[in-house]
Design an enzyme around this catalytic site. Structure first.
Site, short mmCIF file in Angstrom:
data_model
loop_
_atom_site.label_atom_id
_atom_site.label_comp_id
_atom_site.label_asym_id
_atom_site.label_seq_id
_atom_site.Cartn_x
_atom_site.Cartn_y
_atom_site.Cartn_z
CG ASP A 13 -1.77 1.18 1.42
OD1 ASP A 13 -1.58 2.18 0.69
OD2 ASP A 13 -2.66 1.14 2.28
CG ASP A 54 -5.44 0.77 0.76
OD1 ASP A 54 -5.34 -0.47 0.79
OD2 ASP A 54 -5.48 1.46 1.80
CE1 TYR A 92 -5.15 10.32 5.51
CE2 TYR A 92 -5.06 7.94 5.80
CZ TYR A 92 -5.07 9.23 6.32
OH TYR A 92 -4.97 9.41 7.67
N GLY A 105 18.82 -5.80 0.35
CA GLY A 105 18.92 -7.25 0.17
C GLY A 105 17.66 -8.03 -0.14
CE1 TYR A 229 -3.94 -1.34 11.37
CE2 TYR A 229 -4.26 1.03 11.52
CZ TYR A 229 -4.55 -0.17 10.92
OH TYR A 229 -5.42 -0.22 9.87
CE LYS A 232 -5.53 -6.18 10.85
NZ LYS A 232 -5.16 -5.95 12.25
NE ARG A 266 -10.74 4.93 13.25
CZ ARG A 266 -10.14 6.07 12.93
NH1 ARG A 266 -8.84 6.16 13.02
NH2 ARG A 266 -10.83 7.11 12.52
P1 13P Z 1 -5.23 -0.44 4.88
O1 13P Z 1 -4.45 -1.44 5.70
O2 13P Z 1 -5.90 -1.07 3.71
O3 13P Z 1 -4.37 0.72 4.51
O4 13P Z 1 -6.42 0.10 5.79
C1 13P Z 1 -6.09 0.83 6.91
C2 13P Z 1 -7.25 1.28 7.72
O5 13P Z 1 -7.02 1.77 8.81
C3 13P Z 1 -8.62 1.15 7.24
O6 13P Z 1 -9.56 1.71 8.13
MG MG Z 2 -4.07 2.16 3.24
MG MG Z 3 -4.99 -2.00 2.11
#
Ligand code: 13P
Ligand code: MG
Ligand code: MG
Ligand code: 13P
Length: 368
Positions: A13, A54, A92, A105, A229, A232, A266
């Site tokens: 991403d 994304d 974003y 590497g 965090y 994801k 999130r």
């Molecule tokens: P991504 O991991 O797809 O960037 O999503 C992050 C997120 O916080 C969605 O609410």
């Molecule tokens: Mg994202």
């Molecule tokens: Mg994503």
């Protein structure tokens, strides 16, 4: 013997449009033109660029084997170039998954997700590439189990002589940095002890009993790499089909059950995994629900013939309907578990910061 081909899927991403919901066309164009240059130089045989939500997906074939520095480096360069485009457009979370300042590497451990396999192309080589957004790497455990070990899903385990002996699973403990192999069906119950815990034990690969690779997944867990965090994992998984491996329809069948995965808003919620055609790989409702696409290709001497958009089939409509019903039900829990992740997993979110502020408000309970 015929040359081995390597199929590499490397994803990251590097900026969302709008928010985390999808990818701007300029990033896809940048990635395509970069990879076309690399192909013209003879470094890769073929490529396909796409996006799931994304996440930018670089799907490539080459003759350099897995974990090849040159291939990983060029993927990193593409992600950096696309980050520049994302910065220009103020998209974003530009460069979101690039956790290192510079390539060194091997791209594994630097943020992007990686699924690679090397094999001799068969007379006919159908492969399906699964790509997910708004979920974590553990999302493939249940479907891979069903494809390669569950006769209620995969008829070939019973009917096909080529599959009747079962498969071997490579499971990684991503917290303990260890791996273990299990033979199915002999050790099914041992296998399930671990892969049911999808936050820690991930199916990295599945092999035929003769050792030939049938499936590989990305097991990178962003939160464990970053220690916090950042987004994801949004993992990918490659599955070879037919012959000694499950048929195309057996590989797709697990996704008729929208299983509950970690991710969504999130990265802090459980939600059902929605199988969608590419045109719907744009999670918007509560930044979700988590979703998965499946692109099918026939390989021909390393060339990608395709893709076919495998979930663009009314056969998955009931799964999608059920998924939306489950999504509604879970959403109604709001900030309550089991919609919100348990506290242990919330440690990797911004929740602990909020808790810290309230730390000195807690008083000892009066002695009885
Ligand atoms: P991504 O991991 O797809 O960037 O999503 C992050 C997120 O916080 C969605 O609410
Ligand atoms: Mg994202
Ligand atoms: Mg994503
Ligand atoms: P094979 O042709 O790979 O044996 O699989 C049979 C089939 O296509 C079942 O759907």
């Amino acid at each position: 013997m015929e040359d081995k081909i390597t199929l590499s899927v490397i994803k990251a991403d590097v900026g969302g449009f709008v928010g985390h919901s999808a990818m701007h066309g300029d990033l896809l164009d940048e990635a395509k033109s970069r990879l076309a240059g690399v192909q013209a130089d003879g470094i890769i045989v073929d490529f396909h660029v796409t996006a799931c939500g994304d996440d930018l997906q670089l799907i490539m074939t080459h003759h350099k084997g897995v974990d090849n520095e040159e291939i990983h480096h060029l993927a990193w360069d593409v992600f950096e170039a696309c980050t520049e485009v994302a910065n220009r457009l103020k998209l974003y979370g530009a460069g979101q998954d690039l956790l290192a300042d510079a390539f060194s590497g091997n791209i594994r451990g630097m943020g992007p997700g990686v699924a690679e396999m090397e094999f001799v192309e068969r007379k006919s080589e159908p492969v399906i590439i699964f790509m997910a957004d708004k979920t974590s790497a553990g999302a493939w455990n249940l479907p891979l189990y069903k494809m390669f070990a569950d006769p209620f899903n995969t008829a070939g385990l019973i009917i096909a002589p080529s599959m009747h002996t079962g498969f071997r699973f490579e499971v990684h403990d991503v917290k303990g940095h260890k791996r273990i192999f299990f033979d199915a069906p002999e050790e099914l119950y041992d296998l399930l002890v671990f892969i049911g815990a999808t936050g820690r034990y991930l199916i990295k690969a599945v092999y035929a009993k003769d050792g030939e690779i049938g499936a590989v997944s990305s097991t990178e867990r962003l939160a464990l790499i970053a220690g916090k965090y950042v987004g994801k994992d949004d993992p990918v998984c490659v599955v070879r089909c037919q012959g000694k491996f499950p048929a195309v329809g057996e590989v797709l069948e697990p996704f008729t059950m929208p299983h509950i995965v970690e991710g969504w808003m999130r990265g802090s919620h459980y939600g059902p995994l929605l199988p969608v055609p590419l045109r719907h790989a744009t999670p918007s409702r509560f930044d979700g629900p988590p979703r998965v696409i499946a692109l099918g290709f026939q390989l021909a001497h390393g060339r990608f013939i395709g893709p076919r958009d495998m979930f663009d089939d009314p056969g998955f409509d009931e799964a999608r309907r059920l998924c939306n019903a489950l999504a509604d039900h879970l959403r109604r829990h709001g900030p309550f578990e089991p919609h919100r992740l348990p506290m242990e997993a919330m440690e990797y979110t911004t929740l602990p910061e909020v808790m810290e502020k309230l730390g000195d408000r807690w008083e000892e309970l009066p002695e009885l």
